[in-house]
Write a protein that holds these residues in place. Structure first.
Motif, PDB file in Angstrom:
ATOM      1  N   GLY A 138     -54.153  -3.336 -15.956  1.00 20.13           N
ATOM      2  CA  GLY A 138     -54.000  -2.578 -17.187  1.00 20.13           C
ATOM      3  C   GLY A 138     -52.700  -2.922 -17.885  1.00 20.13           C
ATOM      4  N   ARG A 139     -52.553  -2.370 -19.066  1.00 20.80           N
ATOM      5  CA  ARG A 139     -51.341  -2.584 -19.854  1.00 20.80           C
ATOM      6  C   ARG A 139     -50.447  -1.355 -19.726  1.00 20.80           C
ATOM      7  NH1 ARG A 139     -50.706  -6.509 -23.209  1.00 20.80           N
ATOM      8  NH2 ARG A 139     -52.973  -6.870 -23.269  1.00 20.80           N
ATOM      9  N   ILE A 140     -49.139  -1.590 -19.526  1.00 17.33           N
ATOM     10  CA  ILE A 140     -48.209  -0.478 -19.357  1.00 17.33           C
ATOM     11  C   ILE A 140     -48.105   0.300 -20.664  1.00 17.33           C
ATOM     12  CG2 ILE A 140     -45.824   0.153 -18.875  1.00 17.33           C
ATOM     13  CD1 ILE A 140     -45.621  -2.136 -16.985  1.00 17.33           C
ATOM     14  N   GLU A 141     -48.512   1.547 -20.588  1.00 18.87           N
ATOM     15  CA  GLU A 141     -48.521   2.408 -21.760  1.00 18.87           C
ATOM     16  C   GLU A 141     -47.173   3.092 -21.958  1.00 18.87           C
ATOM     17  OE1 GLU A 141     -52.118   5.071 -23.316  1.00 18.87           O
ATOM     18  OE2 GLU A 141     -51.071   5.970 -21.614  1.00 18.87           O
ATOM     19  N   SER A 142     -46.558   3.520 -20.845  1.00 18.97           N
ATOM     20  CA  SER A 142     -45.254   4.168 -20.927  1.00 18.97           C
ATOM     21  C   SER A 142     -44.584   4.127 -19.570  1.00 18.97           C
ATOM     22  CB  SER A 142     -45.391   5.626 -21.405  1.00 18.97           C
ATOM     23  OG  SER A 142     -46.188   6.370 -20.484  1.00 18.97           O
ATOM     24  N   ILE A 143     -43.244   4.093 -19.582  1.00 18.21           N
ATOM     25  CA  ILE A 143     -42.437   4.201 -18.366  1.00 18.21           C
ATOM     26  C   ILE A 143     -41.734   5.547 -18.444  1.00 18.21           C
ATOM     27  CG2 ILE A 143     -40.496   3.243 -17.075  1.00 18.21           C
ATOM     28  CD1 ILE A 143     -41.266   0.499 -18.082  1.00 18.21           C
ATOM     29  N   LEU A 144     -42.017   6.418 -17.462  1.00 21.37           N
ATOM     30  CA  LEU A 144     -41.658   7.829 -17.550  1.00 21.37           C
ATOM     31  C   LEU A 144     -40.309   8.152 -16.921  1.00 21.37           C
ATOM     32  CD1 LEU A 144     -45.197   9.193 -16.616  1.00 21.37           C
ATOM     33  CD2 LEU A 144     -44.274   8.732 -18.884  1.00 21.37           C
ATOM     34  N   VAL A 145     -39.699   7.210 -16.205  1.00 20.53           N
ATOM     35  CA  VAL A 145     -38.387   7.451 -15.583  1.00 20.53           C
ATOM     36  C   VAL A 145     -37.491   6.264 -15.905  1.00 20.53           C
ATOM     37  CG1 VAL A 145     -39.319   8.886 -13.726  1.00 20.53           C
ATOM     38  CG2 VAL A 145     -39.132   6.409 -13.409  1.00 20.53           C
ATOM     39  N   SER A 146     -36.227   6.367 -15.533  1.00 24.23           N
ATOM     40  CA  SER A 146     -35.276   5.283 -15.792  1.00 24.23           C
ATOM     41  C   SER A 146     -34.696   4.786 -14.478  1.00 24.23           C
ATOM     42  CB  SER A 146     -34.153   5.767 -16.708  1.00 24.23           C
ATOM     43  OG  SER A 146     -33.483   6.883 -16.125  1.00 24.23           O
ATOM     44  N   SER A 147     -34.181   3.571 -14.503  1.00 22.54           N
ATOM     45  CA  SER A 147     -33.588   2.982 -13.301  1.00 22.54           C
ATOM     46  C   SER A 147     -32.384   3.803 -12.851  1.00 22.54           C
ATOM     47  CB  SER A 147     -33.158   1.534 -13.588  1.00 22.54           C
ATOM     48  OG  SER A 147     -34.267   0.738 -13.942  1.00 22.54           O
ATOM     49  N   GLY A 148     -32.267   4.009 -11.527  1.00 21.61           N
ATOM     50  CA  GLY A 148     -31.174   4.801 -10.983  1.00 21.61           C
ATOM     51  C   GLY A 148     -31.467   6.280 -10.898  1.00 21.61           C
ATOM     52  N   GLN A 149     -32.566   6.728 -11.512  1.00 27.00           N
ATOM     53  CA  GLN A 149     -32.906   8.150 -11.485  1.00 27.00           C
ATOM     54  C   GLN A 149     -33.503   8.514 -10.124  1.00 27.00           C
ATOM     55  OE1 GLN A 149     -35.452   9.348 -14.714  1.00 27.00           O
ATOM     56  NE2 GLN A 149     -36.010  11.306 -13.748  1.00 27.00           N
ATOM     57  N   ARG A 150     -33.139   9.694  -9.631  1.00 31.41           N
ATOM     58  CA  ARG A 150     -33.691  10.184  -8.370  1.00 31.41           C
ATOM     59  C   ARG A 150     -34.938  11.001  -8.678  1.00 31.41           C
ATOM     60  NH1 ARG A 150     -32.217  10.819  -3.163  1.00 31.41           N
ATOM     61  NH2 ARG A 150     -33.066  12.583  -2.032  1.00 31.41           N
ATOM     62  N   VAL A 151     -36.042  10.689  -8.026  1.00 31.01           N
ATOM     63  CA  VAL A 151     -37.313  11.361  -8.288  1.00 31.01           C
ATOM     64  C   VAL A 151     -37.856  11.916  -6.978  1.00 31.01           C
ATOM     65  CG1 VAL A 151     -37.859   9.930 -10.282  1.00 31.01           C
ATOM     66  CG2 VAL A 151     -38.600   9.210  -8.005  1.00 31.01           C
ATOM     67  N   GLN A 152     -38.686  12.943  -7.103  1.00 26.62           N
ATOM     68  CA  GLN A 152     -39.338  13.551  -5.957  1.00 26.62           C
ATOM     69  C   GLN A 152     -40.701  12.893  -5.713  1.00 26.62           C
ATOM     70  OE1 GLN A 152     -37.849  15.900  -4.012  1.00 26.62           O
ATOM     71  NE2 GLN A 152     -36.050  15.671  -5.336  1.00 26.62           N
ATOM     72  N   GLN A 153     -41.201  13.059  -4.513  1.00 26.28           N
ATOM     73  CA  GLN A 153     -42.522  12.520  -4.177  1.00 26.28           C
ATOM     74  C   GLN A 153     -43.577  13.108  -5.104  1.00 26.28           C
ATOM     75  OE1 GLN A 153     -43.656  13.279  -0.139  1.00 26.28           O
ATOM     76  NE2 GLN A 153     -45.609  12.226  -0.303  1.00 26.28           N
ATOM     77  N   GLY A 154     -44.446  12.251  -5.631  1.00 30.31           N
ATOM     78  CA  GLY A 154     -45.496  12.683  -6.542  1.00 30.31           C
ATOM     79  C   GLY A 154     -45.113  12.627  -8.012  1.00 30.31           C
ATOM     80  N   THR A 155     -43.869  12.279  -8.322  1.00 28.38           N
ATOM     81  CA  THR A 155     -43.435  12.188  -9.719  1.00 28.38           C
ATOM     82  C   THR A 155     -44.064  10.967 -10.391  1.00 28.38           C
ATOM     83  OG1 THR A 155     -41.312  13.202  -9.157  1.00 28.38           O
ATOM     84  CG2 THR A 155     -41.439  11.999 -11.245  1.00 28.38           C
ATOM     85  N   PRO A 156     -44.681  11.124 -11.584  1.00 25.18           N
ATOM     86  CA  PRO A 156     -45.226   9.959 -12.296  1.00 25.18           C
ATOM     87  C   PRO A 156     -44.111   8.991 -12.676  1.00 25.18           C
ATOM     88  CG  PRO A 156     -46.150  12.008 -13.162  1.00 25.18           C
ATOM     89  CD  PRO A 156     -45.023  12.392 -12.256  1.00 25.18           C
ATOM     90  N   ILE A 157     -44.323   7.720 -12.385  1.00 29.26           N
ATOM     91  CA  ILE A 157     -43.338   6.686 -12.687  1.00 29.26           C
ATOM     92  C   ILE A 157     -43.715   5.919 -13.953  1.00 29.26           C
ATOM     93  CG2 ILE A 157     -42.181   4.632 -11.815  1.00 29.26           C
ATOM     94  CD1 ILE A 157     -41.480   7.180 -10.327  1.00 29.26           C
ATOM     95  N   ALA A 158     -44.989   5.542 -14.069  1.00 27.43           N
ATOM     96  CA  ALA A 158     -45.449   4.779 -15.230  1.00 27.43           C
ATOM     97  C   ALA A 158     -46.906   5.127 -15.492  1.00 27.43           C
ATOM     98  CB  ALA A 158     -45.287   3.275 -15.001  1.00 27.43           C
ATOM     99  N   SER A 159     -47.327   4.873 -16.701  1.00 28.59           N
ATOM    100  CA  SER A 159     -48.701   5.141 -17.111  1.00 28.59           C
ATOM    101  C   SER A 159     -49.308   3.855 -17.647  1.00 28.59           C
ATOM    102  CB  SER A 159     -48.736   6.234 -18.181  1.00 28.59           C
ATOM    103  OG  SER A 159     -50.063   6.464 -18.621  1.00 28.59           O
ATOM    104  N   LEU A 160     -50.566   3.600 -17.260  1.00 32.01           N
ATOM    105  CA  LEU A 160     -51.260   2.381 -17.675  1.00 32.01           C
ATOM    106  C   LEU A 160     -52.350   2.701 -18.683  1.00 32.01           C
ATOM    107  CD1 LEU A 160     -51.681   0.602 -14.225  1.00 32.01           C
ATOM    108  CD2 LEU A 160     -49.808   0.402 -15.849  1.00 32.01           C
ATOM    109  N   SER A 161     -52.560   1.799 -19.611  1.00 31.16           N
ATOM    110  CA  SER A 161     -53.672   1.894 -20.549  1.00 31.16           C
ATOM    111  C   SER A 161     -54.873   1.191 -19.928  1.00 31.16           C
ATOM    112  CB  SER A 161     -53.300   1.234 -21.888  1.00 31.16           C
ATOM    113  OG  SER A 161     -54.409   1.251 -22.764  1.00 31.16           O
ATOM    114  N   LEU A 162     -55.929   1.968 -19.703  1.00 29.51           N
ATOM    115  CA  LEU A 162     -57.073   1.461 -18.943  1.00 29.51           C
ATOM    116  C   LEU A 162     -58.302   1.331 -19.822  1.00 29.51           C
ATOM    117  CD1 LEU A 162     -56.551   3.633 -15.745  1.00 29.51           C
ATOM    118  CD2 LEU A 162     -55.657   1.365 -16.255  1.00 29.51           C
TER     119      LEU A 162
END
Length: 403
Positions: free
Chosen positions: A60-84
């Motif tokens: 798929g094509r990357i639709e959006s990137i929901l976090v930034s490099s260096g950010q601390r995230v919890q398990q289950g946090t969306p990282i990126a979204s794909l256009s399907l």
């Protein structure tokens, strides 16, 4: 301890008195026992205990990137979204194909019913023509009708039987068509389900809690299955890897006191190791002379043992647009104890099955449960954290070994 030597002499001898050394006071101290510790310095590196690479399970094509490099995230946090778009098209196509095969099933079932009705009609006609033939035969015997009538009745009976056989074949073909249509429906439903599963993978989520790494891709890029999107590093606690000479391994023990120091400030943070060199193990020795006498290949014996007790890769297969690996190994109930090894058999060059107990000796022993390596050398994992305000790259290790 101080020892003085005196020599005997006469009491009133002035010369002897002049040669006697003067007496000196001596302080005595009680001798005790103690432990002398020896320290050695080793340069180590701190590494995260867990690091995962995030990869999409669909194209798929990357639709959006929901976090930034260096950010601390919890398990289950969306990282990126794909256009399907393609996945949605696959779902629509699969649904249409399922509808088509469903209609084909209805047609096949109708044709089956028609063929069964035709067979019933043909069977009734055979019964009628057989009765007519028997009646004509009786009349011919009595001389009431000509023999030509008997021939006509026999021909009619044979034609009816042929029609019945044709109807039977049509029924069998109709039933086969129905079964094929049902199989096509199951396949179409599986394809639809697999396509719907792909839609569930539209978002790439964090499998663990950690710090997001760099993104080698950007919004708008097209990614394939298995392509790296980013990494997640779990660095709440760090593993310290260092190289220790092998001749000092026996001096290491569980909970060995060590110190992590900063070379500039000499600040210390305690670390510890779970390493132990006394883990219970079993050593298996193959009798090569016995193997040769029984005409058994050594590699065959080792492979049999490794496959049953460990595992061996067979192949890959694809199911629902995903790949799976196949491994072969003995069931868990048959690889729990050393006695299970003795019950294994290996095939000789004479096609004879020989128990491994005939060629292998199992001996209880002890040793390290895991042998790690660092820079090509055997190493031990130590766990700890660097001092507050200092990076892991500024840390070195000071280890204490009992004399």
């Amino acid at each position: 301890m101080l020892t003085t030597l005196t020599s005997g002499c006469q009491k009133n001898d002035p010369a002897a008195n002049a040669q006697s050394p003067p007496l000196l006071p001596v302080k005595l101290q009680q001798i005790g026992t103690g432990t002398i510790e020896e320290s050695s310095e080793f340069v180590g590196s701190l590494e995260a205990q867990q690091k995962v690479t995030l990869q999409p399970q669909i194209q798929g094509r990357i639709e959006s990137i929901l976090v930034s490099s260096g950010q601390r995230v919890q398990q289950g946090t969306p990282i990126a979204s794909l256009s399907l778009d393609q996945a949605q098209a696959n779902v629509t196509s699969s649904i249409a194909a399922a509808s088509s095969v469903q209609a084909a099933l209805g047609t096949a079932q109708a044709e089956q019913q028609q063929a069964e009705a035709q067979r019933t009609k043909a069977a009734a006609n055979v019964q009628l023509q057989r009765t007519q033939f028997n009646r004509t035969q009786q009349l011919v015997t009595e001389g009431a009708v000509a023999r030509q009538e008997s021939d006509i009745a026999r021909n009619n009976l044979q034609t009816a039987i042929a029609d019945l056989q044709t109807a039977e074949k049509q029924v069998a073909a109709a039933r086969a068509a129905v079964r094929q249509a049902q199989a096509n429906i199951r396949q179409a439903q599986a394809s639809t389900a697999a396509a719907r599963v792909s839609l569930n993978f539209k978002q790439v989520v964090a499998p663990i809690t950690g710090v997001v790494g760099e993104f080698p891709v950007k919004v708008g890029d097209y990614v394939n299955i298995g392509q790296t999107i980013t990494t997640l590093t779990q660095n709440d606690s760090l593993d310290l890897n260092l190289s220790i000479p092998s001749n000092r391994l026996r001096q290491l023990r569980t909970n060995l006191p060590v110190q992590l120091i900063d070379p500039t400030t000499q600040q210390l943070i305690g670390v510890f190791t779970q390493f132990t060199a006394s883990t219970p193990q079993f050593q298996i020795d193959f009798d090569r002379t016995r193997l040769e006498a029984l005409n058994i290949d050594f590699q065959q014996a080792v492979t049999t043992l490794g496959t049953a007790i460990g595992s061996q890769y067979v192949n890959d297969f694809t199911l629902g647009q995903r790949s799976y690996r196949v491994y072969v190994q003995a069931d868990a109930n048959y690889r729990r104890s050393p006695d299970d090894i003795r019950r294994l058999y290996v095939r000789s060059a004479n096609n004879q099955m020989v128990p491994l107990s005939e060629v292998a000796k199992i001996t209880p022993t002890t040793g390290p449960s895991v042998i790690s390596h660092y820079n090509g050398f055997r190493a031990i994992d130590l766990q700890g954290r660097e001092a507050s305000g200092y990076s892991s790259g500024r840390a070195s290790l000071l280890g204490f070994f009992p004399s």
